[in-house]
Design an enzyme around this catalytic site. Sequence first.
Site, PDB file in Angstrom:
ATOM      1  N   LYS A   1       0.916  -1.230   0.217  1.00  0.00           N
ATOM      2  CA  LYS A   1      -0.154  -0.103   0.076  1.00  0.00           C
ATOM      3  C   LYS A   1       0.820   1.157   0.161  1.00  0.00           C
ATOM      4  O   LYS A   1       0.701   2.257  -0.595  1.00  0.00           O
ATOM      5  CB  LYS A   1      -0.863  -0.179   1.192  1.00  0.00           C
ATOM      6  CG  LYS A   1      -2.202  -0.836   1.032  1.00  0.00           C
ATOM      7  CD  LYS A   1      -2.911  -1.253   2.235  1.00  0.00           C
ATOM      8  CE  LYS A   1      -3.810  -2.314   2.130  1.00  0.00           C
ATOM      9  NZ  LYS A   1      -4.650  -2.704   3.327  1.00  0.00           N
TER      10      LYS A   1
ATOM     11  N   GLN B   1      -5.031  -1.323   9.230  1.00  0.00           N
ATOM     12  CA  GLN B   1      -4.954  -2.776   8.875  1.00  0.00           C
ATOM     13  C   GLN B   1      -5.562  -3.869   9.880  1.00  0.00           C
ATOM     14  O   GLN B   1      -5.261  -3.778  10.803  1.00  0.00           O
ATOM     15  CB  GLN B   1      -3.493  -3.068   8.548  1.00  0.00           C
ATOM     16  CG  GLN B   1      -3.198  -4.378   7.789  1.00  0.00           C
ATOM     17  CD  GLN B   1      -3.662  -4.495   6.435  1.00  0.00           C
ATOM     18  OE1 GLN B   1      -3.567  -3.395   5.636  1.00  0.00           O
ATOM     19  NE2 GLN B   1      -4.341  -5.395   6.019  1.00  0.00           N
TER      20      GLN B   1
ATOM     21  N   ASP C   1     -11.685   2.468   3.826  1.00  0.00           N
ATOM     22  CA  ASP C   1     -12.035   0.990   3.653  1.00  0.00           C
ATOM     23  C   ASP C   1     -13.524   1.119   3.661  1.00  0.00           C
ATOM     24  O   ASP C   1     -14.241   0.011   3.229  1.00  0.00           O
ATOM     25  CB  ASP C   1     -11.512   0.458   4.822  1.00  0.00           C
ATOM     26  CG  ASP C   1     -10.253  -0.496   4.800  1.00  0.00           C
ATOM     27  OD1 ASP C   1     -10.228  -0.730   3.605  1.00  0.00           O
ATOM     28  OD2 ASP C   1      -9.674  -0.836   5.720  1.00  0.00           O
TER      29      ASP C   1
END
Length: 299
Positions: free
Chosen positions: A54, A98, A121
């Site tokens: 990422k 995460q 997200d």
Amino acid sequence: MTAKIIDGKAFATDVRARVAKHVTMIKDESGITPGLAVVLVGEDPASQVYVRNKHASTIEVGMNSYEHRLDADTSEETLLALIDQLNNDPNVHGILCQLPLPDHLNEELVINSIIPSKDVDGFHISNVGMLSTGQKSMVPCTPLGCLMMLRDHHGSLSGLNAVVVGRSNIVGKPMANLLLRDSCTVTIAHSRTKNIEELCRAADIVVAAVGRPEMITGDWIGKGATVIDVGINRIPHPEKEGKSKLVGDVHFASASEVAGAITPVPGGVGPMTIACLLANTLTACCRTHGLTEPEGLTA
Ligand code: NDP
């Protein structure tokens, strides 16, 4: 029939190029650089690889990347304080924590502490609610990637019968909501669903998000249907002893004999997930600053 392969890798490369172009444009016009902060708690090896990827991808498209690595025993209070700091940092437009988090941390609480406008997200309860009520929201990356590929392949999805196999909060449910928003007739199947093969066989679109290696075989697929395989499963390699290989939730060889189009694993949905994270960060930045949003990169 041999299915058309939907090349997620090439599609993702194109999405990243479009993101990079838009980033350059808004930098030139406004002097603003989109920024993504990724928080990793603990040392889960898979998560470390994802976070590294990422970071590299974010830099590659010209955005700022902020990495925060915390020890596995970090307290909830410390993590929430960091998120609060990122929520208030004007250089940060997207925040991603995460998952999975270590067991002592309340995942729901942590996700819902990210302000919805920076929740790239799309897991915050407000974004989930806005998606399900058809409002503009941040959309989870994996289903967004699937939607982009489906729109590209079909043009309009209106009136198509779609079966989503799996009802998780991160893939199945948001996928179903997105398809419904594009006027598909949507069935969500799960572990208790009866006649699941028949339901799939009658569908124009099958999205598999189950987590069971090669569960969906060619005889579940209707002739000419589009198959999107979200699954990522590592299994022992059938020919190379001691080695492993990645397979999806769909049995590719048999399904591709019947389907009209299919995503492979690897090289299908996977690469689109990070590309959509970048797209979401850009969208978040544009919405925050009232800049022109990129076209075709949101739901
Ligand atoms: P979850 O384990 O959270 O959900 C799996 C879903 O599949 C559940 O709803 C479950 O039903 C359903 N299911 C399980 N067994 C069956 C069965 N025999 N028949 C029908 N339905 C079944 O998984 P995720 O949604 O998180 O992930 C799904 C897959 O996608 C995994 O392989 C994961 O690795 C992959 N993935 C890939 C990503 C990418 O970037 N490509 C991103 C995220 C996930 P029930 O609710 O009844 O238990």
